[in-house]
Design an enzyme around this catalytic site. Structure first.
Site, PDB file in Angstrom:
ATOM      1  N   ASP A  92     -79.753  42.191 -84.412  1.00 44.80           N
ATOM      2  CA  ASP A  92     -79.609  43.642 -84.441  1.00 44.80           C
ATOM      3  C   ASP A  92     -78.365  43.946 -85.283  1.00 44.80           C
ATOM      4  O   ASP A  92     -77.463  43.110 -85.397  1.00 44.80           O
ATOM      5  CB  ASP A  92     -79.441  44.143 -83.003  1.00 44.80           C
ATOM      6  CG  ASP A  92     -79.039  45.597 -82.956  1.00 44.80           C
ATOM      7  OD1 ASP A  92     -79.700  46.410 -83.631  1.00 44.80           O
ATOM      8  OD2 ASP A  92     -78.055  45.924 -82.253  1.00 44.80           O
ATOM      9  N   ASP A 142     -76.578  47.609 -85.621  1.00 49.71           N
ATOM     10  CA  ASP A 142     -75.657  48.556 -84.976  1.00 49.71           C
ATOM     11  C   ASP A 142     -75.093  48.015 -83.669  1.00 49.71           C
ATOM     12  O   ASP A 142     -75.836  47.722 -82.738  1.00 49.71           O
ATOM     13  CB  ASP A 142     -76.370  49.887 -84.685  1.00 49.71           C
ATOM     14  CG  ASP A 142     -76.445  50.762 -85.935  1.00 49.71           C
ATOM     15  OD1 ASP A 142     -75.511  50.702 -86.752  1.00 49.71           O
ATOM     16  OD2 ASP A 142     -77.438  51.496 -86.067  1.00 49.71           O
ATOM     17  N   SER A 161     -78.608  51.847 -79.537  1.00 51.63           N
ATOM     18  CA  SER A 161     -77.223  51.763 -79.069  1.00 51.63           C
ATOM     19  C   SER A 161     -76.491  53.087 -79.226  1.00 51.63           C
ATOM     20  O   SER A 161     -75.529  53.348 -78.529  1.00 51.63           O
ATOM     21  CB  SER A 161     -76.466  50.639 -79.760  1.00 51.63           C
ATOM     22  OG  SER A 161     -76.947  50.415 -81.050  1.00 51.63           O
ATOM     23  N   ASP A 178     -77.976  44.515 -78.406  1.00 52.80           N
ATOM     24  CA  ASP A 178     -77.106  45.171 -77.422  1.00 52.80           C
ATOM     25  C   ASP A 178     -77.783  46.314 -76.675  1.00 52.80           C
ATOM     26  O   ASP A 178     -77.283  46.774 -75.660  1.00 52.80           O
ATOM     27  CB  ASP A 178     -75.845  45.722 -78.108  1.00 52.80           C
ATOM     28  CG  ASP A 178     -76.162  46.973 -78.907  1.00 52.80           C
ATOM     29  OD1 ASP A 178     -76.939  46.871 -79.873  1.00 52.80           O
ATOM     30  OD2 ASP A 178     -75.672  48.050 -78.544  1.00 52.80           O
TER      31      ASP A 178
END
Ligand code: MG
Length: 244
Positions: free
Chosen positions: A7, A9, A170, A205
């Site tokens: 990922d 960001d 996120s 995240d």
């Protein structure tokens, strides 16, 4: 062969959106002979900026699992794709942007929604803190929208009733067709598995990363999100320690 899905960001890329802090991490992963696959809600244009800065040549997954971009001549065999351009074979899994924007435009007044398609570049810069150059790249949307702001709840259900999918990333809500990061991950893994045995890794995240984490052998989460098979780490640097 080791393949890692990253990922961007708040996983590989921090609050300032600079590729610089990621450089030593990417260098190390390359030294360990990982194939590095970006799997992000970011657009093709944004991801090309980071690919160039970090010298990454592998396929990449754009706009939350909406499409897989495979550089031509990357895989030494034929495979099915949806369309091609000068540089890539493209496997489309999501919905095309005009359909998504049209649906959002229909309900935007009712819920007070702000997204790329009804924002100026100045507004985009304010919502995202992106510098102007990257804001411009983020506005080149092909398959998804991002809801920055809403005045009334219930927009998720309204969009889902129209056949779209809404997932919390996120920072914001992402709107796509019926796809996710996991679907695209599995497609990339099946392509690699044609050239050898694959050991798969992923780092994310946010909730939108969960299907990607489900699809790999070894999953890592930066921060506090809980997942039964993932290891929580404080920063992506920690995965290098685990892999030594
Ligand atoms: Mg993220």
């Amino acid at each position: 062969m080791k393949v890692i899905f990253l990922d961007l960001d708040k996983t590989l890329i921090g609050e300032d959106y600079s590729p610089e802090p990621a450089k030593p991490i990417i260098e190390k992963l390359k030294k360990l002979e990982f194939k590095i696959i970006f799997n992000s809600s970011k657009t093709r244009a944004e991801q090309e900026y980071y690919r160039e800065a970090l010298n990454i040549k592998e396929p990449f997954i754009v706009e939350n699992g909406s499409a897989v971009y495979i550089p031509k001549d990357y895989f030494p065999f034929n495979f099915k794709f949806t369309r091609e351009d000068a540089d890539y074979y493209i496997i489309e899994l999501g919905e095309r942007y005009p359909v998504i924007k049209e649906t959002l435009d229909k309900i935007s007044e009712d819920f007070g929604l702000k997204y790329y398609g009804n924002s100026s570049i100045e507004e985009v810069m304010k919502f995202t803190n992106l510098p102007r150059k990257l804001a411009r790249l983020a506005m080149i949307r092909e398959y998804s929208e991002t809801i920055f702001k809403w005045e009334k709840e219930g927009f998720e259900r309204a969009l889902e009733r129209n056949g779209l999918k809404v997932v919390k990333g996120s920072r914001f809500y992402n709107v796509t067709g019926k796809t996710d990061k996991g679907k695209a991950t599995k497609i990339v893994l099946s392509l690699y598995s044609k050239i050898g045995e694959v050991e798969s890794y992923a780092v994310g995240d946010g909730l939108n990363d969960v299907p990607m984490l489900d699809a790999v052998d070894f999953a890592f989460i930066v921060g506090d999100l809980k997942h039964p098979n993932a290891k929580n780490i404080r920063s992506i640097k920690e995965i290098l320690e685990v892999m030594e």
